[in-house]
Design an enzyme around this catalytic site. Structure first.
Site, mmCIF file in Angstrom:
data_model
loop_
_atom_site.group_PDB
_atom_site.id
_atom_site.type_symbol
_atom_site.label_atom_id
_atom_site.label_comp_id
_atom_site.label_asym_id
_atom_site.label_seq_id
_atom_site.Cartn_x
_atom_site.Cartn_y
_atom_site.Cartn_z
ATOM 1 N N CYS A 210 13.089 2.867 11.921
ATOM 2 C CA CYS A 210 11.899 2.230 11.364
ATOM 3 C C CYS A 210 11.527 2.980 10.086
ATOM 4 O O CYS A 210 11.536 4.215 10.078
ATOM 5 C CB CYS A 210 10.749 2.274 12.367
ATOM 6 S SG CYS A 210 9.234 1.467 11.786
ATOM 7 N N CYS B 6 -6.554 10.620 5.831
ATOM 8 C CA CYS B 6 -5.196 11.142 5.694
ATOM 9 C C CYS B 6 -5.164 12.536 5.078
ATOM 10 O O CYS B 6 -5.756 12.779 4.023
ATOM 11 C CB CYS B 6 -4.359 10.186 4.848
ATOM 12 S SG CYS B 6 -2.652 10.721 4.668
ATOM 13 N N CYS C 101 6.071 -3.276 12.753
ATOM 14 C CA CYS C 101 5.323 -2.273 13.493
ATOM 15 C C CYS C 101 4.018 -2.065 12.748
ATOM 16 O O CYS C 101 4.030 -1.648 11.586
ATOM 17 C CB CYS C 101 6.127 -0.973 13.565
ATOM 18 S SG CYS C 101 5.225 0.419 14.291
ATOM 19 N N CYS D 170 -6.773 7.331 1.050
ATOM 20 C CA CYS D 170 -7.123 6.983 2.431
ATOM 21 C C CYS D 170 -7.896 8.151 3.074
ATOM 22 O O CYS D 170 -7.364 9.258 3.206
ATOM 23 C CB CYS D 170 -5.866 6.682 3.234
ATOM 24 S SG CYS D 170 -4.780 5.472 2.438
ATOM 25 N N CYS E 103 -0.043 12.601 -2.241
ATOM 26 C CA CYS E 103 -0.109 11.150 -2.401
ATOM 27 C C CYS E 103 -1.206 10.777 -3.398
ATOM 28 O O CYS E 103 -2.274 11.389 -3.399
ATOM 29 C CB CYS E 103 -0.399 10.510 -1.050
ATOM 30 S SG CYS E 103 -0.385 8.704 -1.122
HETATM 31 S S1 SF4 Z 1 -2.108 7.045 4.467
HETATM 32 FE FE1 SF4 Z 1 -1.884 8.973 3.346
HETATM 33 S S2 SF4 Z 1 0.254 8.993 2.635
HETATM 34 FE FE2 SF4 Z 1 -0.240 6.852 3.185
HETATM 35 S S3 SF4 Z 1 -0.970 5.883 1.286
HETATM 36 FE FE3 SF4 Z 1 -2.798 6.638 2.359
HETATM 37 S S4 SF4 Z 1 -3.134 8.705 1.482
HETATM 38 FE FE4 SF4 Z 1 -1.016 8.125 0.978
#
Ligand code: SF4
Length: 415
Positions: free
Chosen positions: A142, A72, A202, A69, A65
């Site tokens: 979902c 994550c 959700c 975040c 990604c």
């Molecule tokens: S939570 Fe993880 S998968 Fe979702 S946008 Fe953030 S870094 Fe990317």
């Protein structure tokens, strides 16, 4: 205890407590814990009986990604040794979904890593939903694809999606400490887009990222204001290779208090114990069922849960029952509100729904405090005597097991 009598009475009437009352739940002692669970349990049974809704995750696209975040394992720069793969084909996703439904899941959650979908991605998910609904028209779907652009929610709704997940994850104040590549307002906007298109919202949170009690209460009230139909409560899984790998701030007792606070603020809303259930509640999971009315069956996006059969055994042994496909999840008055919002006939103050969740959810520190885990980070205010780090410094990374089966592998899903 006056506090619990008051919260129970309000919850039975479907009323929301004050912010001070919500904070007081988080401040209760271990001696009071079973009373807190019992009070939240009365509210849970008032609106949801002894039903437990099972949800099943299918990770359509894993890792790589571009977003950052902190919590994550799929983030930009993550060193976590998770499965990485691009879009599953519709029949592959449908096979995984079928296993979850056969295991008792009522809802399938289709998740993909990434900032947000392209229009081509919406096409892919449309094909996947068709393959799943061909096999079982009753299954709820979902979708969780990140930030939505204009008209994408409408396309998903028209293609048969029932709900959209996009978590707020933490308070507006702390969001910037967790994620730099998008904002809290971006997340609210996507929840509103989904709700505005008639998708059930959700949206939930992640606890254990170094946030304060005030942050937790802020985000839970924000979710209520947004009109989330289901609130996933994630407990941070501190993955090696992510910035929050050392954040072991939760105990089973703390998790139960958080769940109870979420229940009191959302008495008639689906409250789901999400990621981190096995890692943090551990042998106390059955007590969580007395508060929440929904869990994920089997594995999570990038980590393994306990065996699906163990989930089913736990539900039965605790005296609960799996919610059937023909049973409504939300109480009638809440379902009516959701339907009114979906048809644009208005839903009062909940201007739009919210909610997403899925694999995305911010976490992290407070704006006045560096992210926990950094050299200068103070102990989170919420950690107190029951924080695992402060209590005994115990890092339970032995409890975090990377998913190596199911979607994206040759091995059978856990369901
Ligand atoms: S939570 Fe993880 S998968 Fe979702 S946008 Fe953030 S870094 Fe990317």
């Amino acid at each position: 205890m006056d506090l619990l009598d008051t919260l129970t009475a309000k919850g039975l009437r479907g009323e929301v407590p004050t912010r001070e009352e919500a904070l007081a739940v988080l401040a209760t002692t271990d001696d009071e814990l079973l009373d807190v669970v019992a009070a939240a349990g009365k509210v849970r049974r008032r609106w949801f009986g002894r039903r437990v809704k099972l949800n099943y995750l299918v990770n359509l696209k894993s890792g790589l990604c571009p977003e950052d975040c902190s919590y994550c394992s799929q983030r930009l720069g993550s060193k976590a040794e998770i499965l990485k793969y691009t879009w599953l084909k519709p029949d592959q996703a449908a096979d995984a979904a079928r296993a979850g439904v056969a295991g008792g899941a009522k809802r399938v959650c289709l998740v993909a890593s990434g900032r947000g979908p392209t229009d081509r991605d919406i096409d892919r998910v449309t094909d996947t939903m068709a393959a799943i609904k061909d096999a079982d028209p009753e299954v709820e779907i979902c979708v969780c694809l990140g930030l939505l652009s204009d008209n994408q929610a409408e396309r998903l709704k028209a293609a048969g999606a029932d709900a959209y997940n996009h978590n707020l994850n933490t308070s507006e104040n702390t969001y910037g400490a967790i994620t730099k590549t998008h904002t809290y307002a971006d997340r609210v906007d996507t929840v509103q887009k989904a709700h505005g298109a008639g998708l059930s919202a959700c949206s939930g949170l992640i606890a254990g990222m170094g946030e304060t009690d005030e942050d937790l209460v802020d985000v839970v009230f924000a979710l209520r204001e947004l009109g989330s139909d289901s609130v996933p409560v994630n407990f941070l899984i501190p993955f090696e290779g992510t910035p929050l790998a050392k954040e072991w701030n939760l105990t089973p007792q703390r998790c139960l208090r958080i769940l109870a606070m979420v229940r009191f603020v959302n008495p008639d809303t689906e409250v789901r114990i999400a990621g981190g259930r096995e890692v943090h509640l551990r042998t106390m999971q059955p007590l969580g069922l007395h508060i929440a009315n929904s869990i994920f069956l089997g594995d999570y996006l990038t980590s393994e849960g306990q065996a699906g059969q163990t989930d089913l055994d736990m539900i039965k042994d605790a005296g609960f029952e799996v919610e059937g496909a023909g049973e409504a999840t939300l109480p009638r008055h809440r379902a009516d509100v959701a339907a009114a919002a979906a048809t644009g006939s208005g839903c009062g103050t909940a201007a739009s729904a919210c909610g997403s969740g899925g694999g995305c959810g911010p976490c992290g520190g407070h704006e006045h405090a560096p992210l926990a885990g950094s050299a200068s980070a103070p102990a989170p205010a919420s950690e107190g005597a029951d924080g695992a780090n402060s209590a005994n410094g115990e890092l339970r990374d032995d409890l975090v097991k990377v998913r190596r089966r199911g979607a994206g592998t040759e091995l059978a899903p856990n369901a």
